[in-house]
Design a protein around this motif. Structure first.
Motif, PDB file in Angstrom:
ATOM      1  N   VAL A 135       0.921  -1.686   0.033  1.00 55.79           N
ATOM      2  CA  VAL A 135       0.182   0.174   0.167  1.00 55.79           C
ATOM      3  C   VAL A 135       0.896   1.462  -0.060  1.00 55.79           C
ATOM      4  O   VAL A 135       1.560   1.472   0.211  1.00 55.79           O
ATOM      5  N   TRP A 136       1.138   2.077  -1.150  1.00 55.87           N
ATOM      6  CA  TRP A 136       1.365   3.273  -1.326  1.00 55.87           C
ATOM      7  C   TRP A 136       1.083   4.521  -1.491  1.00 55.87           C
ATOM      8  O   TRP A 136      -0.020   4.758  -0.914  1.00 55.87           O
TER       9      TRP A 136
ATOM     10  N   SER B  58      -2.381   5.775  -2.839  1.00 53.99           N
ATOM     11  CA  SER B  58      -3.122   6.215  -2.148  1.00 53.99           C
ATOM     12  C   SER B  58      -2.542   7.983  -1.561  1.00 53.99           C
ATOM     13  O   SER B  58      -1.614   7.647  -1.416  1.00 53.99           O
ATOM     14  N   ASP B  59      -3.524   8.786  -2.240  1.00 58.06           N
ATOM     15  CA  ASP B  59      -2.606  10.117  -1.884  1.00 58.06           C
ATOM     16  C   ASP B  59      -4.092  11.173  -1.242  1.00 58.06           C
ATOM     17  O   ASP B  59      -4.172  12.195  -1.361  1.00 58.06           O
TER      18      ASP B  59
ATOM     19  N   LEU C 277      -3.168   6.508   7.861  1.00 60.55           N
ATOM     20  CA  LEU C 277      -4.762   6.606   7.149  1.00 60.55           C
ATOM     21  C   LEU C 277      -4.342   5.281   5.992  1.00 60.55           C
ATOM     22  O   LEU C 277      -4.427   4.430   5.237  1.00 60.55           O
ATOM     23  N   VAL C 278      -2.686   5.414   5.292  1.00 59.60           N
ATOM     24  CA  VAL C 278      -2.475   4.688   4.916  1.00 59.60           C
ATOM     25  C   VAL C 278      -2.551   3.426   5.285  1.00 59.60           C
ATOM     26  O   VAL C 278      -2.667   1.933   5.626  1.00 59.60           O
TER      27      VAL C 278
ATOM     28  N   GLN D 140      -4.310  -3.702  -9.606  1.00 66.05           N
ATOM     29  CA  GLN D 140      -3.198  -2.560  -9.105  1.00 66.05           C
ATOM     30  C   GLN D 140      -4.774  -1.598  -8.216  1.00 66.05           C
ATOM     31  O   GLN D 140      -5.524  -1.702  -9.983  1.00 66.05           O
ATOM     32  N   THR D 141      -5.017  -0.553  -7.704  1.00 68.30           N
ATOM     33  CA  THR D 141      -5.670   0.445  -7.543  1.00 68.30           C
ATOM     34  C   THR D 141      -5.173   1.721  -7.091  1.00 68.30           C
ATOM     35  O   THR D 141      -4.665   1.477  -6.681  1.00 68.30           O
ATOM     36  N   TYR D 142      -6.734   2.129  -6.902  1.00 66.35           N
ATOM     37  CA  TYR D 142      -6.038   3.707  -6.112  1.00 66.35           C
ATOM     38  C   TYR D 142      -7.933   3.824  -4.787  1.00 66.35           C
ATOM     39  O   TYR D 142      -8.858   3.588  -4.934  1.00 66.35           O
ATOM     40  N   LEU D 143      -7.294   4.146  -3.837  1.00 65.40           N
ATOM     41  CA  LEU D 143      -8.228   4.678  -2.648  1.00 65.40           C
ATOM     42  C   LEU D 143      -9.124   5.041  -2.955  1.00 65.40           C
ATOM     43  O   LEU D 143      -8.559   7.095  -3.199  1.00 65.40           O
ATOM     44  N   GLN D 144      -9.772   6.103  -2.680  1.00 64.71           N
ATOM     45  CA  GLN D 144     -11.333   6.931  -2.785  1.00 64.71           C
ATOM     46  C   GLN D 144     -12.210   6.704  -1.678  1.00 64.71           C
ATOM     47  O   GLN D 144     -12.253   5.659  -1.259  1.00 64.71           O
TER      48      GLN D 144
END
Length: 492
Positions: free
Chosen positions: A213-214, A272-273, A314-315, A360-364
């Motif tokens: 988790v980045w 995630s940012d 959070l990450v 691969q995914t990103y958080l929202q």
């Protein structure tokens, strides 16, 4: 409502603002509270579901400049206390030698002095002025709180520790929370077989790591492609003379792109940012005791009752509890992240009308974004306010030091300094204003007994409950400073 300001860290390179905290304010509308409470119930349910199966966790952190790394590590310890996480190692990823010392202070506070710590030992980590980039809290924690490690000379380098820990882990089990720079992971992927393992780094990661988790990656629809986020772009002007990104030739240049692009396909990658949309930390300054280094770190950087953006906690919590526990969903299931050498990130969608899912995914955040932000922040604060389950036992007092000691309360006695005359004593430390260490008063007195010529000690109590110890000779109380935060003990 709360007074909000935007976060100052260069989450999006090219947009640097002047605000770095939110002051804790009054309650919002009752309907918002009801929604937040519902989301918190969901978060707690998710955490309970995970509690029976601890997540083997490695944290890769740039703890040195910002305080959200401290909040992330403290939250991880709290989850480990509850059986949600199995902390395997914490690895520092920027060059300042004392960064691992700050990590060790937190490990000690939570009763985990045996938790392995590693450190990046390269040259990256100096600012444009050539000095190590250093948040105020690092010096305070390392100097004034007890720990088994003070600097990276006492720990293995990051790649060695990664290889050691992964070799001993179950296959496809380890989750990595990458909340800092990426040199350790890039170098791990490039590493050859060694005494730790006969596998290459790439093979070892493919066999042992389940998920990374980045803390990095801004993507549509909220942000345009090509954004340079802080970690992927090597800290921008905080660390680099080039300004927007990393200096070509530095250890960090291109490391983010290499690690993301060369991660084995077996490993899930989550980006995630969104932590700049979630606030936490202010509550910690009032709910934790003064002996908490977690509390002290945020006070050192921001002062009391001020929230910080929650990039790293959070990450880290999402790495253990999953996205839903942080009121997030996974997006981009048919695409992948590309990071160029300058740290700009792009989300590349899949081709065709029905592209297959990727790993691969990103958080929202959830659609009810205001409530999701508040609930995620409350979940972080709840962990931060939890006291350590197994705090370290206080050291035994030991036998009284030999001799009779008289206390001079408020007296600061010291020798000549920088051309100024002595104030009632001769200093025995080298250099004269150095401390003999952090210890109890009795330990300081015993050290004096063992030092030729020592007839007194001056001590300064720290927030940790221990004292800085300064050995003295030729004390003349009438010439000492009075009414100070120091006490002097004179031996008869």
């Amino acid at each position: 409502s709360a007074i909000r300001t935007y976060c100052c860290r260069i989450h999006h390179i090219g947009f640097i603002n002047n605000c770095n905290y939110r002051t804790q304010g009054s309650a919002t509308m009752a309907t918002m509270h009801k929604t937040i409470w519902s989301l918190l119930v969901v978060s707690v349910a998710v955490a309970v579901a995970h509690a029976a199966d601890p997540v083997p966790l490695i944290i890769d952190t740039d703890m040195s400049y910002d305080v959200d790394d401290v909040l992330a590590v403290c939250a991880a310890h709290a989850m480990a206390d509850r059986g949600e996480a199995d902390l395997l190692a914490i690895i520092h990823d920027v060059g300042i030698p004392e960064g691992v010392g700050a990590i060790s202070v937190l490990n000690h506070y939570y009763g985990r002095d045996d938790l392995p710590v590693g450190g990046y030992k390269g040259t990256f980590g100096r600012g444009p002025d050539g000095q190590w980039v250093n948040g105020k809290y690092v010096d305070d924690l390392v100097k004034n709180w007890p720990s088994s490690v003070k600097d990276y000379s006492q720990v293995p380098d990051g790649v060695t520790l990664y290889r050691r820990v992964l070799t001993n882990a179950a296959d496809h089990s380890v989750v990595i929370a990458s909340i800092g720079f990426v040199m350790n992971l890039a170098n791990l992927l490039k590493s050859p077989p060694d005494g730790e393992s006969t596998l290459t780094g790439y093979e070892l990661v493919a066999q042992k790591v389940r998920r990374v988790v980045w803390m990095g990656g801004w993507f549509p629809p909220l942000h345009g492609n090509g954004s340079q986020t802080y970690n992927f772009a090597c800290g921008g002007p905080v660390y680099n003379k080039q300004g927007d990104c990393c200096d070509p030739g530095s250890d960090c240049y291109g490391a983010s792109g290499y690690a993301v692009d060369n991660m084995p396909s077996e490993v899930e990658q989550v980006f995630s940012d969104i932590g700049d949309e979630v606030w936490s930390g202010a509550k910690l300054t009032s709910c934790a005791p003064a002996t908490s280094p977690c509390r002290q770190a945020i006070i050192d950087l921001l002062g009391p009752n001020k929230d910080r953006c929650s990039w790293d906690p959070l990450v880290t919590i999402a790495a253990v509890r999953g996205a839903a526990a942080m009121n997030c969903t996974h997006q981009g299931q048919d695409g992948h992240c590309y990071v160029n050498k300058q740290g700009a990130n792009f989300w590349i969608p899949g081709n065709g009308p029905n592209p297959p899912p990727t790993n691969q995914t990103y958080l929202q955040l959830f659609d009810n974004i205001q409530a999701a932000r508040a609930a995620a922040g409350a979940s972080i604060d709840e962990l931060l306010c939890a006291p350590p389950k197994n705090p370290p036992a206080p050291p035994p007092p030991g036998p009284p030091p030999a001799g009779d000691w008289a206390k001079l309360s408020g007296y600061n006695c010291y020798g000549a300094r920088g051309g100024s005359p002595a104030h009632g004593a001769k200093d025995l430390e080298q250099p004269p204003d150095a401390s003999a260490g952090l210890m109890t008063v009795r330990e300081c007195q015993r050290m004096c007994n063992e030092t030729p010529g020592c007839t007194a000690v001056t001590v300064e109590k720290t927030m940790s409950g221990f004292f800085q110890c300064y050995r003295k000779a030729d004390v003349n109380p009438g010439q000492c400073d009075h009414g100070t935060v120091f006490d002097t003990w004179s031996r008869s």
